[in-house]
Design a protein around this motif. Structure first.
Motif, mmCIF file in Angstrom:
data_model
loop_
_atom_site.group_PDB
_atom_site.id
_atom_site.type_symbol
_atom_site.label_atom_id
_atom_site.label_comp_id
_atom_site.label_asym_id
_atom_site.label_seq_id
_atom_site.Cartn_x
_atom_site.Cartn_y
_atom_site.Cartn_z
ATOM 1 N N MET A 232 55.612 31.117 52.614
ATOM 2 C CA MET A 232 54.386 31.903 52.793
ATOM 3 C C MET A 232 54.269 32.940 51.675
ATOM 4 S SD MET A 232 53.128 34.103 56.093
ATOM 5 C CE MET A 232 54.125 35.551 55.854
ATOM 6 N N THR A 233 55.370 33.574 51.336
ATOM 7 C CA THR A 233 55.363 34.594 50.293
ATOM 8 C C THR A 233 55.117 33.976 48.922
ATOM 9 O OG1 THR A 233 56.893 35.901 51.611
ATOM 10 C CG2 THR A 233 56.671 36.502 49.302
ATOM 11 N N LEU A 234 55.765 32.862 48.636
ATOM 12 C CA LEU A 234 55.560 32.199 47.344
ATOM 13 C C LEU A 234 54.131 31.678 47.210
ATOM 14 C CD1 LEU A 234 58.922 30.243 47.005
ATOM 15 C CD2 LEU A 234 58.166 32.191 45.632
ATOM 16 N N GLY A 235 53.610 31.063 48.264
ATOM 17 C CA GLY A 235 52.249 30.526 48.219
ATOM 18 C C GLY A 235 51.197 31.610 48.091
ATOM 19 N N SER A 236 51.338 32.671 48.873
ATOM 20 C CA SER A 236 50.362 33.753 48.786
ATOM 21 C C SER A 236 50.475 34.476 47.448
ATOM 22 C CB SER A 236 50.536 34.736 49.953
ATOM 23 O OG SER A 236 51.830 35.301 49.944
ATOM 24 N N GLY A 237 51.688 34.574 46.914
ATOM 25 C CA GLY A 237 51.855 35.182 45.589
ATOM 26 C C GLY A 237 51.171 34.361 44.511
ATOM 27 N N ALA A 238 51.282 33.044 44.619
ATOM 28 C CA ALA A 238 50.596 32.170 43.650
ATOM 29 C C ALA A 238 49.076 32.324 43.764
ATOM 30 C CB ALA A 238 51.008 30.721 43.874
ATOM 31 N N LEU A 239 48.565 32.425 44.981
ATOM 32 C CA LEU A 239 47.122 32.638 45.156
ATOM 33 C C LEU A 239 46.682 33.984 44.581
ATOM 34 C CD1 LEU A 239 46.518 31.280 48.777
ATOM 35 C CD2 LEU A 239 45.716 30.286 46.614
ATOM 36 N N LEU A 240 47.487 35.008 44.788
ATOM 37 C CA LEU A 240 47.161 36.324 44.232
ATOM 38 C C LEU A 240 47.156 36.298 42.707
ATOM 39 C CD1 LEU A 240 49.180 38.625 46.642
ATOM 40 C CD2 LEU A 240 46.687 38.428 46.479
ATOM 41 N N MET A 241 48.130 35.617 42.138
ATOM 42 C CA MET A 241 48.174 35.511 40.672
ATOM 43 C C MET A 241 46.977 34.728 40.140
ATOM 44 S SD MET A 241 50.662 37.162 39.312
ATOM 45 C CE MET A 241 50.862 36.412 37.712
ATOM 46 N N ALA A 242 46.573 33.681 40.852
ATOM 47 C CA ALA A 242 45.405 32.902 40.428
ATOM 48 C C ALA A 242 44.148 33.761 40.475
ATOM 49 C CB ALA A 242 45.245 31.668 41.307
ATOM 50 N N GLY A 243 44.018 34.568 41.519
ATOM 51 C CA GLY A 243 42.863 35.461 41.614
ATOM 52 C C GLY A 243 42.865 36.515 40.522
ATOM 53 N N ASP A 244 44.038 37.059 40.215
ATOM 54 C CA ASP A 244 44.130 38.043 39.132
ATOM 55 C C ASP A 244 43.857 37.398 37.779
ATOM 56 O OD1 ASP A 244 44.615 40.218 40.693
ATOM 57 O OD2 ASP A 244 46.770 40.315 40.300
ATOM 58 N N TRP A 245 44.310 36.160 37.620
ATOM 59 C CA TRP A 245 44.095 35.463 36.353
ATOM 60 C C TRP A 245 42.608 35.224 36.094
ATOM 61 C CZ3 TRP A 245 41.897 30.727 35.213
ATOM 62 C CH2 TRP A 245 41.992 30.353 33.873
ATOM 63 N N MET A 246 41.817 35.064 37.159
ATOM 64 C CA MET A 246 40.382 34.863 36.974
ATOM 65 C C MET A 246 39.764 36.043 36.230
ATOM 66 S SD MET A 246 39.263 33.256 40.608
ATOM 67 C CE MET A 246 37.640 32.673 40.144
ATOM 68 N N GLN A 247 40.260 37.232 36.500
ATOM 69 C CA GLN A 247 39.716 38.422 35.848
ATOM 70 C C GLN A 247 40.498 38.784 34.585
ATOM 71 O OE1 GLN A 247 39.338 41.849 38.339
ATOM 72 N NE2 GLN A 247 37.934 42.830 36.946
ATOM 73 N N HIS A 248 41.791 38.701 34.633
ATOM 74 C CA HIS A 248 42.642 39.092 33.506
ATOM 75 C C HIS A 248 43.201 37.829 32.858
ATOM 76 C CE1 HIS A 248 42.415 43.320 34.592
ATOM 77 N NE2 HIS A 248 42.474 42.906 35.841
ATOM 78 N N ARG A 249 42.490 37.322 31.865
ATOM 79 C CA ARG A 249 42.793 36.018 31.274
ATOM 80 C C ARG A 249 44.095 35.983 30.482
ATOM 81 N NH1 ARG A 249 39.221 31.955 32.624
ATOM 82 N NH2 ARG A 249 37.677 32.985 33.919
ATOM 83 N N GLN A 250 44.628 37.113 30.117
ATOM 84 C CA GLN A 250 45.892 37.160 29.388
ATOM 85 C C GLN A 250 46.989 37.739 30.279
ATOM 86 O OE1 GLN A 250 44.176 39.356 26.039
ATOM 87 N NE2 GLN A 250 44.810 37.646 24.730
ATOM 88 N N LEU A 251 46.941 37.410 31.546
ATOM 89 C CA LEU A 251 47.862 37.979 32.534
ATOM 90 C C LEU A 251 49.328 37.750 32.169
ATOM 91 C CD1 LEU A 251 47.840 39.485 35.235
ATOM 92 C CD2 LEU A 251 47.972 37.281 36.374
ATOM 93 N N ALA A 252 49.637 36.618 31.578
ATOM 94 C CA ALA A 252 51.027 36.328 31.216
ATOM 95 C C ALA A 252 51.537 37.249 30.108
ATOM 96 C CB ALA A 252 51.170 34.871 30.779
#
Length: 120
Positions: free
Chosen positions: A48-68
């Protein structure tokens, strides 16, 4: 800050609920490593933590394209790698889990200009 992209408002609103699941899973994982009678985190909460973390990162990546390349992305990647090493017995588990939670808290509550600063 890196390049900024468009993130629909519904993604931001959805991320509030996803973040609640992420924090619940993280709290259970932290408790299982800190309480002496525990044998490790239940797999449901770990996934649950890994999956929700991946979803949060995907949502942040939508706005911050150089997140990595930003502080947030680098710290998140480091947290996953270090936690995985501790989970599989390569590092001291209790200390690493506490360190990961401290890093997550500091990064999450840092000012926006610091969190999204390009590191490289």
């Amino acid at each position: 800050m890196g390049r900024i992209g468009y993130r629909p408002p519904w993604v931001r609103h959805l991320s509030l609920g996803v973040r609640a699941f992420h924090l619940l899973g993280g709290a259970v994982i932290l408790a299982t490593f800190l309480l002496p009678a525990s044998v490790g985190p239940p797999l449901f909460y770990l996934w649950m933590t890994l999956g929700s973390g991946a979803l949060l990162m995907a949502g942040d990546w939508m706005q911050h394209r150089q997140l990595a390349r930003e502080l947030t992305g680098v710290v998140t990647l480091a947290k996953v790698v270090v936690f995985g090493a501790a989970y599989h017995g390569f590092l001291p588990t209790r200390e690493v889990v506490v360190l990961v939670f401290i890093a997550a808290t500091i990064t999450a509550h840092a000012p926006k200009k610091v969190r999204h600063r390009l590191l490289f």
